[in-house]
Design a protein around this motif. Structure first.
Motif, PDB file in Angstrom:
ATOM      1  N   ILE A  84       0.850  -1.097  -0.062  1.00  0.00           N
ATOM      2  CA  ILE A  84      -0.027  -0.091   0.053  1.00  0.00           C
ATOM      3  C   ILE A  84       1.005   1.207  -0.111  1.00  0.00           C
ATOM      4  N   ARG A  85       0.279   2.401  -0.474  1.00  0.00           N
ATOM      5  CA  ARG A  85       1.083   3.531  -0.761  1.00  0.00           C
ATOM      6  C   ARG A  85      -0.061   4.704  -0.537  1.00  0.00           C
ATOM      7  N   ASN A  86       0.617   5.958   0.352  1.00  0.00           N
ATOM      8  CA  ASN A  86       0.003   7.176   0.430  1.00  0.00           C
ATOM      9  C   ASN A  86       0.035   7.762  -1.102  1.00  0.00           C
ATOM     10  N   PHE A 144     -10.351   2.436  -2.418  1.00  0.00           N
ATOM     11  CA  PHE A 144      -9.452   3.143  -1.398  1.00  0.00           C
ATOM     12  C   PHE A 144      -9.366   4.753  -1.883  1.00  0.00           C
ATOM     13  N   PHE A 145      -9.245   5.576  -0.899  1.00  0.00           N
ATOM     14  CA  PHE A 145      -9.040   7.055  -0.990  1.00  0.00           C
ATOM     15  C   PHE A 145      -7.881   7.509  -0.249  1.00  0.00           C
ATOM     16  N   GLY A 151      -1.190   1.542  -6.974  1.00  0.00           N
ATOM     17  CA  GLY A 151      -1.653   2.271  -7.609  1.00  0.00           C
ATOM     18  C   GLY A 151      -3.012   2.003  -8.066  1.00  0.00           C
ATOM     19  N   VAL A 152      -3.349   0.852  -7.726  1.00  0.00           N
ATOM     20  CA  VAL A 152      -4.692   0.112  -7.992  1.00  0.00           C
ATOM     21  C   VAL A 152      -5.671   0.655  -6.753  1.00  0.00           C
ATOM     22  N   TYR A 411      -2.910  -8.092  -8.640  1.00  0.00           N
ATOM     23  CA  TYR A 411      -3.991  -7.128  -8.429  1.00  0.00           C
ATOM     24  C   TYR A 411      -3.367  -5.914  -9.782  1.00  0.00           C
ATOM     25  N   LEU A 412      -2.119  -6.281 -10.321  1.00  0.00           N
ATOM     26  CA  LEU A 412      -1.618  -5.473 -11.510  1.00  0.00           C
ATOM     27  C   LEU A 412      -2.170  -5.980 -12.723  1.00  0.00           C
ATOM     28  N   ILE A 413      -2.802  -7.298 -12.735  1.00  0.00           N
ATOM     29  CA  ILE A 413      -3.401  -7.823 -13.959  1.00  0.00           C
ATOM     30  C   ILE A 413      -4.844  -7.842 -14.050  1.00  0.00           C
ATOM     31  N   GLU A 414      -5.330  -7.606 -15.529  1.00  0.00           N
ATOM     32  CA  GLU A 414      -6.619  -7.452 -15.600  1.00  0.00           C
ATOM     33  C   GLU A 414      -7.160  -8.788 -15.373  1.00  0.00           C
TER      34      GLU A 414
END
Length: 448
Positions: A84-86, A144-145, A151-152, A411-414
């Motif tokens: 996760i990233r801000n 997520f907000f 990035g997803v 989660y980076l793959i469609e």
């Protein structure tokens, strides 16, 4: 309309970034329009019919271990999220969850039943909906907000609620159109091949022809060049689990036999004897050669390599089979020969050990050990930059000699809208072009 009992718990183990979070609300804003206060399960509840079923899921991130640390991460189901990233320093992250009745495949017939929010506090969120009515299909959407997973920000999943009293676990995948199809270091994954009516391209692994083009078996069962679309022969009636292209032929291996097959489908030669399975003894590649339980075959540097009976590595060169080593009770299952000649063995799914990949010498001496999140077993490996990429069931991981980091996250793959991408494989041809395969999606991507 109905009430629901829905619980979401997301727990992250951070590597690149550790968040210190105190909560937020989508309703209280500062002068910049960003949330400032705490959320305590706020949301709407428009339901009238009360049920008693429970729906829940848990999302956990893989930890990054150095080579001296055992893997103790616990996972729920098949879900793995990346780091996760801000997104913005002045925004305290929070999550919004929607519970809908309907099906993902029918967007015009979906109905929002409840919407709730929760702060990301101490690296986790908890969202609960009470009283899910059974015998219907429900959708969960999570957004997520102020933070993201590589990035997803949007995830979704669905399930039919069968049990009125029990718990149903919904596995979320990245929402449609939200996955960038990229690696964590920013490389693009370009889908190749010709999908069938179900969107499926491949069944099994890959090998490469003399031009470096990827060939393997399509979902319809044909040996196929996935760059050109050319079909060669049908696999129907020809039994093997592993294969590699070598000197103009396809070599298929499985059970106690290695088959030499022309590209027209003719079986030119069969090595081994199903009635006499045993460890290989070095000797000519003729009617006397024996194999026991083959669990891999590959080619490198003008030789074939057969992983035999969880114990042996056999090199076949110039019609002669030479046993490089036998490791009694090693419990390895398959392996890879990298383009620099490094030999990696993989731990069997039935064995328990804190490491799952082992670099060994030509005599079988262990030189290096690597562990993966959730003790995930590698399927294949290639050299990449200064390290090694290992393709596992739940992701592809980069080993730099000291620690593993996630290189391809599911989660980076469609997604195809039904499953979380997984069952990954990775291959590199002699030109250096890299290909990624997902067995769950039956798709192939070329790295660019």
């Amino acid at each position: 309309m109905f009430n629901s009992n829905f619980k979401v718990i997301v727990s992250w183990f951070f590597v690149f970034l550790i968040l210190s979070i105190h909560g937020c609300t989508p309703f209280d804003k500062n002068e910049h329009g960003n949330p400032t206060g705490a959320i305590h399960q706020q949301g709407t509840d428009n339901s009238h019919t009360v049920g008693s079923a429970k729906v829940s899921f848990k999302l956990l991130a893989p930890t990054q271990k150095n080579k001296s640390e055992p893997d103790t991460t616990i996972y729920n189901g098949n879900l793995i999220l990346g780091n996760i990233r801000n997104d913005r320093a002045n925004l305290i992250p929070y999550a919004k969850a929607e519970l809908l009745s309907g099906y993902l495949s029918r967007p015009d017939n979906q109905k929002i039943e409840q919407v709730k929010y929760a702060s990301v506090v101490d690296s986790s969120i908890t969202i609960a909906f009470n009283g899910v009515v059974s015998q219907r299909n429900v959708i969960v959407r999570l957004e997520f907000f102020g933070c993201s997973i590589y990035g997803v920000k949007k995830f979704e999943g669905e399930a039919f609620i069968h049990n009125a009293e029990g718990e149903t676990v919904i596995f979320l995948h990245t929402a449609k159109g939200a996955a960038p199809n990229k690696t964590t270091d920013g490389r693009s994954l370009i889908e190749i091949g010709q999908p069938n009516s179900l969107g499926r391209v491949i069944s099994g692994g890959l090998t490469f022809n003399d031009q470096g083009q990827p060939i393997g078996f399509s979902y319809e069962g044909y040996l196929t060049n996935f760059e050109t679309g050319q079909n060669f022969f049908s696999r129907l009636g020809v039994g093997f689990n592993h294969f590699t292209y070598f000197n103009g032929y396809l070599y298929g291996a499985g059970g106690q036999n290695v088959l030499k097959i022309s590209l027209t489908g003719e079986i030119v030669a069969t090595y081994g004897n199903s009635l006499e399975p045993r460890n290989t003894v070095s000797g000519p590649l003729d009617s006397t050669i024996r194999f026991a339980a083959i669990d891999g075959i590959c080619s490198w540097n003008d030789s074939l390599y057969v992983f035999n009976n969880w114990e042996q590595l056999v090199r076949i060169q110039n019609e002669y089979a030479n046993v490089l080593f036998t490791i009694p009770s090693s419990y390895h299952k398959g392996g890879s020969i990298l383009d620099n000649g490094d030999i990696w063995l993989y731990l069997s799914p039935f064995a328990v050990y804190e490491k799952q990949a082992f670099r060994v010498s030509n005599t079988g001496e262990v030189l290096e050990e690597v562990g993966f999140p959730n003790s995930d077993r590698p399927k294949s490996a290639i050299r990449y930059q200064a390290g090694v990429l290992f393709a596992c069931n739940k992701g592809i991981f980069y080993w730099d000699g000291y620690k593993t980091t996630e290189w391809v996250s599911p989660y980076l793959i469609e997604s195809n809208g039904y499953v979380v991408p997984g069952d990954f494989y990775i291959y590199k041809n002699y030109l250096g072009t890299i290909y990624v395969v997902s067995g769950y999606l039956h798709k192939i991507w070329r790295l660019e």
